[in-house]
Design a protein around this motif. Structure first.
Motif, PDB file in Angstrom:
ATOM      1  N   SER A   1       2.000  13.950  35.820  1.00 60.97           N
ATOM      2  CA  SER A   1       2.477  13.915  34.437  1.00 60.97           C
ATOM      3  C   SER A   1       3.943  13.549  34.299  1.00 60.97           C
ATOM      4  O   SER A   1       4.725  13.602  35.252  1.00 60.97           O
ATOM      5  N   SER A   2       4.303  13.198  33.071  1.00 63.53           N
ATOM      6  CA  SER A   2       5.692  13.034  32.649  1.00 63.53           C
ATOM      7  C   SER A   2       5.724  13.259  31.146  1.00 63.53           C
ATOM      8  O   SER A   2       4.709  13.120  30.458  1.00 63.53           O
TER       9      SER A   2
ATOM     10  N   LEU B   1      -6.691  19.385  32.285  1.00 62.78           N
ATOM     11  CA  LEU B   1      -5.451  18.822  31.760  1.00 62.78           C
ATOM     12  C   LEU B   1      -5.220  19.271  30.319  1.00 62.78           C
ATOM     13  O   LEU B   1      -4.082  19.582  29.928  1.00 62.78           O
TER      14      LEU B   1
ATOM     15  N   GLN C   1      -2.158  21.380  28.981  1.00 63.35           N
ATOM     16  CA  GLN C   1      -1.398  20.831  27.854  1.00 63.35           C
ATOM     17  C   GLN C   1      -1.124  21.905  26.802  1.00 63.35           C
ATOM     18  O   GLN C   1      -0.021  21.991  26.243  1.00 63.35           O
TER      19      GLN C   1
ATOM     20  N   PHE D   1       2.740  16.022  27.431  1.00 61.61           N
ATOM     21  CA  PHE D   1       2.877  15.125  28.571  1.00 61.61           C
ATOM     22  C   PHE D   1       1.791  14.058  28.567  1.00 61.61           C
ATOM     23  O   PHE D   1       0.748  14.208  27.929  1.00 61.61           O
ATOM     24  N   PHE D   2       2.048  12.969  29.274  1.00 63.04           N
ATOM     25  CA  PHE D   2       1.027  11.949  29.496  1.00 63.04           C
ATOM     26  C   PHE D   2       0.763  11.853  30.990  1.00 63.04           C
ATOM     27  O   PHE D   2       1.568  12.291  31.811  1.00 63.04           O
ATOM     28  N   THR D   3      -0.387  11.290  31.357  1.00 62.99           N
ATOM     29  CA  THR D   3      -0.805  11.237  32.749  1.00 62.99           C
ATOM     30  C   THR D   3      -0.302   9.961  33.418  1.00 62.99           C
ATOM     31  O   THR D   3      -0.412   8.866  32.861  1.00 62.99           O
TER      32      THR D   3
END
Length: 229
Positions: free
Chosen positions: A83-84, A207, A211, A222-224
């Motif tokens: 993630s970020s 996820l 989240q 976050f996005f993967t």
């Protein structure tokens, strides 16, 4: 392949340029004089990018019976960074971590490898220890060991990291499935950074569950990241 120190410097300067163009001038971190920073005496460290009244790390109490060294050993091994929360990392790929534990210095040594497009594959090393001045085990101190000394004058040497979520212990004794770390904000990344570390790709349900924990702490969604380039 370019020299690692040069890659690290280029990466930091690239991020600084990107952020400056996106959000304007940010307040600079206090430069260091070359001496280690004085530890804080707060019971809970300041952590930019998350709620100041964030609750305790989920599931961390399930590991309270472990000594500090056994807890750190549990974090060793190969990790996939999933993630970020920062848009400039959307093109990064193949982000992996390999953690080892130095019993002499009681330090978790994190070796990272990733490709920050348009730069070549970059490797660097962080040193992670418990924050002894904090009231809970979820607070860590990160030393960006590979950062060239001249860059620490701009970005600071030590950073606060918090464990936000951790997988429940496995009844079969399997390695820890995932852990979620939040790298508190600094001048170059004022909103901080979130790392979902997993032994393998997690399911969408897992996820989504993580989240919800992340958002409950006031941290950006976050996005993967792609597992490979």
């Amino acid at each position: 392949m370019m020299n690692t120190d040069n890659n690290y410097a280029l990466l930091c300067l690239l991020l600084l340029a990107v952020l400056a163009s996106a959000v304007g001038t940010t307040s600079a971190a206090d430069p260091l004089s070359g001496q280690p920073s004085v530890p804080r005496n707060d019971s809970q460290p300041t952590c930019e990018g998350m709620d100041s009244d964030a609750g305790p790390c989920r599931n961390l109490d399930l590991y309270s019976h472990l000594s500090d060294s056994k807890f750190m050993h549990m974090l060793t091994g190969e990790w996939l960074v999933l993630s970020s929360i920062n848009w400039f990392m959307e093109t990064w790929c193949g982000f992996h971590g390999n953690f080892t534990y130095n019993t002499t210095s009681r330090t978790l040594v994190a070796h990272w490898s990733f490709r920050p497009y348009p730069l070549p594959t970059t490797q660097f090393e962080d040193h992670i220890t418990f924050n002894r001045n904090a009231s809970g085990r979820e607070w860590l101190t990160l030393d960006p060991y590979s950062m060239p000394s001249w860059l620490t004058k701009f970005f600071g040497r030590y950073r606060t990291v918090r464990i936000v979520d951790i997988a429940r212990p496995s009844s079969s004794g399997r390695p820890l499935r995932y852990v979620v770390l939040f790298d508190c904000g600094i001048s170059i990344v004022p909103g901080g950074e979130l790392f979902v570390l997993a032994r393998e790709m997690l399911s969408q349900d897992e996820l989504d569950d993580i989240q919800s924990v992340v958002r409950s702490n006031g941290i950006s969604k976050f996005f993967t990241l792609p597992a490979s380039c």
